[in-house]
Design a protein around this motif. Structure first.
Motif, PDB file in Angstrom:
ATOM      1  N   ASP A  85       0.823  -1.208   0.000  1.00 22.08           N
ATOM      2  CA  ASP A  85       0.000   0.000   0.000  1.00 22.08           C
ATOM      3  C   ASP A  85       0.857   1.259   0.000  1.00 22.08           C
ATOM      4  N   THR A  86       1.915   1.250   0.779  1.00 24.51           N
ATOM      5  CA  THR A  86       2.815   2.415   0.834  1.00 24.51           C
ATOM      6  C   THR A  86       3.485   2.642  -0.512  1.00 24.51           C
ATOM      7  N   VAL A 133       0.898   4.205  -3.030  1.00 19.66           N
ATOM      8  CA  VAL A 133       0.638   5.632  -2.806  1.00 19.66           C
ATOM      9  C   VAL A 133       1.856   6.464  -3.179  1.00 19.66           C
ATOM     10  N   TYR A 134       3.024   5.981  -2.841  1.00 12.58           N
ATOM     11  CA  TYR A 134       4.272   6.694  -3.145  1.00 12.58           C
ATOM     12  C   TYR A 134       4.445   6.851  -4.653  1.00 12.58           C
ATOM     13  N   CYS A 176       9.470   3.102   4.930  1.00 12.73           N
ATOM     14  CA  CYS A 176      10.169   4.240   4.316  1.00 12.73           C
ATOM     15  C   CYS A 176      11.670   4.134   4.507  1.00 12.73           C
ATOM     16  N   TYR A 197       2.497  12.165   6.657  1.00 12.49           N
ATOM     17  CA  TYR A 197       3.162  11.079   5.925  1.00 12.49           C
ATOM     18  C   TYR A 197       3.818  10.020   6.803  1.00 12.49           C
ATOM     19  N   LEU A 256       1.908   6.890   6.409  1.00 10.22           N
ATOM     20  CA  LEU A 256       2.288   6.205   5.167  1.00 10.22           C
ATOM     21  C   LEU A 256       3.526   5.356   5.396  1.00 10.22           C
ATOM     22  N   CYS A 257       4.491   5.901   6.112  1.00  7.29           N
ATOM     23  CA  CYS A 257       5.697   5.127   6.403  1.00  7.29           C
ATOM     24  C   CYS A 257       5.394   3.951   7.328  1.00  7.29           C
ATOM     25  N   PRO A 314      -1.474   4.100   4.985  1.00  8.15           N
ATOM     26  CA  PRO A 314      -1.603   5.402   4.324  1.00  8.15           C
ATOM     27  C   PRO A 314      -2.995   6.019   4.415  1.00  8.15           C
ATOM     28  N   SER A 315      -4.014   5.246   4.680  1.00 11.73           N
ATOM     29  CA  SER A 315      -5.376   5.790   4.739  1.00 11.73           C
ATOM     30  C   SER A 315      -5.689   6.440   6.076  1.00 11.73           C
TER      31      SER A 315
END
Length: 590
Positions: free
Chosen positions: A44-45, A48-49, A79, A265, A268-269, A273-274
């Protein structure tokens, strides 16, 4: 482990076998959870990235240890160091974009309304001049065309003033009347020949003679207030546009960027991410990043209120449309007044300035015989008054502006809330237990800071140096104060450039009684719906009495009560002697 300890543990397990089983399960579960966290997918990360346009070449496929992270929690992460740096820059761009989007309403309003008002006011001046040319050409014919430069100079100066020139409207109009009285005086006395020095004498004493009656005062009041308000509003809208542009062009410091990255963010890492940041978390970050902008709020509200008040004045007694339309009408009234009173006015001038030389025989005529110069002067009825191509645009422009100004109050202190109310930027307030609190999913516990720089001393998300106010913000505050001061003076018909040089009445000029008068249709001395009362008359310096107030139009019509021209234009010691006698004899009269 010592032998005794090992034996003790073995005996305890033999005695309590269930305890031994639980310990073994706990050890195995801990080892397994670490392996699971380390091996959790980062799909998922990575998606989105990639959607943000970045290469996933350095993005881990599964979570790795986060010891290398500088901004996000150093747990297992999706990340790399490069990704964290990239996303930190992205958070800064997202922040600036959000500020720009939410301030676009202000910028658009100021830009578009300033352009529309400016075009409209300039059109009114052009149409007023065109209307005068048409009216006077039709009424006066060649006499007007030969002297049209006098009127052209008036409109040139009015345009210069509106465009921002530092000049007094009172002086502009006074110069116009001085030039006009010379022209008209020559035309109503064609049987005489006047030198430049003689005409200068005429214009020098025009205020005492009042050859145009009370029209110059009325026109000065009407035109000055309307032009001052119109220019102040146009300039104020331009200043508002510039303030918004400058205030929203900022470079977030490292502490602000750190807070932005952590709220937007770091989830996200973490591989979720949601997950949106908690609203209180978002507010603290925004209040820290926008601390200097929030300090604009007090002066900003004063500025918006002053703009609103000036707009209301333009809608009522300071109506620019009426003022522009009235110029030609009132000038025609003034000329007609001087013609009707030409005999008495000429007699006073001849007594005060001396007898002029007769004109050459070929052009010598008496006033009654000079029919070509005595074309009837008249005012125009309401249906004949010059109309503008713009019609009643002011009736639409002002309400539209007022409607847009209302929601602008408290904009800068409300901006953090506006941004955090965006569902893309923060979780809804109803999801307080299911949002990102900076470390994990859960409730955000720190309190929300107050507004402004001084209240950020304990901000847990953005470290702010409250001892170093932003220089640019201080400059913007000063610009707002200057603009507000100018707008407030314009509400009273005063021009701040001349408020101290014209006896406290500005370019609008005049006494307090002139402030609200019957020059305006539907507005009597006490009828304008002003939110602020006129200044206390006691606070205004008293003016010396004017001769024209005792010997105005009424005196000219009542010849038995008119003072001689010699007593008006020359000084005499007789009144002083009489006054001395009265003072000496007063005790005996008692």
């Amino acid at each position: 482990m010592p032998f005794v300890a090992r034996m003790g543990t073995w005996l305890a397990i033999r005695k309590y076998p269930l305890l031994g089983l639980l310990c073994a399960v706990a050890v195995l579960s801990g080892s397994r959870s670490s392996l699971v966290a380390a091996g959790r997918s980062c799909a998922d990360t990575r998606q989105v990235y990639a959607e943000k346009g970045y290469s996933t070449g350095t993005a881990p496929v599964t979570q790795i240890s986060g010891e290398h992270l500088r901004l996000c929690p150093q747990d297992y992460t999706c990340c790399s160091s490069h990704m964290e740096e990239t996303l930190a820059l992205q958070s800064e761009r997202d922040f600036l974009k959000s500020v720009e989007n939410h301030s676009q309403f202000l910028l658009t309003t100021f830009t578009q309304r300033q352009r529309r008002f400016d075009e409209f006011f300039r059109e009114l001046i052009d149409l007023s001049e065109k209307s005068m040319n048409q009216m006077f050409t039709k009424t006066y014919g060649r006499l007007f065309t030969q002297n049209s430069h006098v009127f052209q100079e008036l409109f040139v100066e009015l345009r210069r003033y509106y465009s921002g020139a530092s000049m007094s409207l009172t002086e502009v109009l006074s110069d116009f009347w001085s030039r006009l009285v010379e022209r008209v005086f020559t035309l109503v006395n064609p049987q005489y020949q006047f030198s430049d020095d003689y005409l200068e004498c005429v214009s020098k004493h025009a205020e005492q003679l009042q050859p145009f009656g009370d029209v110059p005062r009325k026109l000065r009041v009407q035109v000055s207030r309307a032009f001052i308000a119109a220019r102040a509003l146009s300039q104020g809208l331009a200043i508002g546009r510039d303030i918004v542009t400058k205030a929203t062009k900022m470079t977030p410091d490292s502490q602000c960027v750190r807070g932005l990255m952590r709220q937007w963010y770091c989830p996200l890492c973490r591989g979720i991410p949601s997950l949106r940041p908690c609203r209180a978390f978002c507010l603290n970050v925004m209040k820290g990043c926008l601390a200097n902008q929030a300090d604009l709020d007090t002066e900003w509200d004063y500025f918006i209120d002053a703009l609103y008040q000036v707009a209301e004045k333009l809608e009522g007694p300071f109506n620019m449309e009426l003022a522009a339309e009235s110029i030609s009408v009132k000038v025609s009234e003034a000329i007609m007044y001087m013609q009707e009173n030409s005999v008495s006015i000429s007699t006073k001038v001849f007594q005060g300035c001396g007898n002029p030389r007769p004109a050459p025989a070929r052009s010598k005529r008496s006033p009654k015989e000079s029919g070509g110069y005595r074309r009837p002067f008249r005012t125009y009825g309401p249906e004949e008054k010059p109309t503008t191509a713009a019609g009643t645009n002011l009736d639409r422009l002002v309400p539209e502006l007022k409607e847009r100004l209302r929601p602008m109050g408290s904009f800068w202190v409300s901006l953090p809330h506006t941004i955090c109310n965006d569902e893309k930027m923060a979780a809804d307030v109803t999801n307080e237990d299911r949002c990102w609190n900076g470390q994990t999913r859960g409730r955000y516990l720190p309190e929300v800071m107050g507004d402004g720089l001084a209240n950020q001393i304990n901000n847990p998300e953005v470290e702010v140096d409250i001892g170093r106010p932003d220089i640019k913000t201080r400059q913007l505050i000063m610009e707002l104060r200057v603009a507000t001061n100018k707008l407030r003076h314009a509400q009273s018909g005063q021009d701040t450039d001349f408020v101290d040089s014209e006896e406290g009445s500005g370019s609008g000029g005049g006494d307090v009684s002139e402030r609200y008068n019957d020059d305006w249709p539907g507005y009597g001395p006490h009828s304008p719906p002003y939110s602020k009362p006129p200044r206390n008359p006691a606070s205004i310096p008293a003016k010396p009495p004017r001769v024209r107030e005792r010997n105005g139009p009424k005196g000219n019509r009542n010849h038995g009560r008119v003072l001689s021209a010699a007593s008006q234009l020359t000084s005499s010691p007789i009144p002083l002697l009489l006054l001395s006698c009265v003072l000496i004899m007063a005790p005996w009269w008692r």
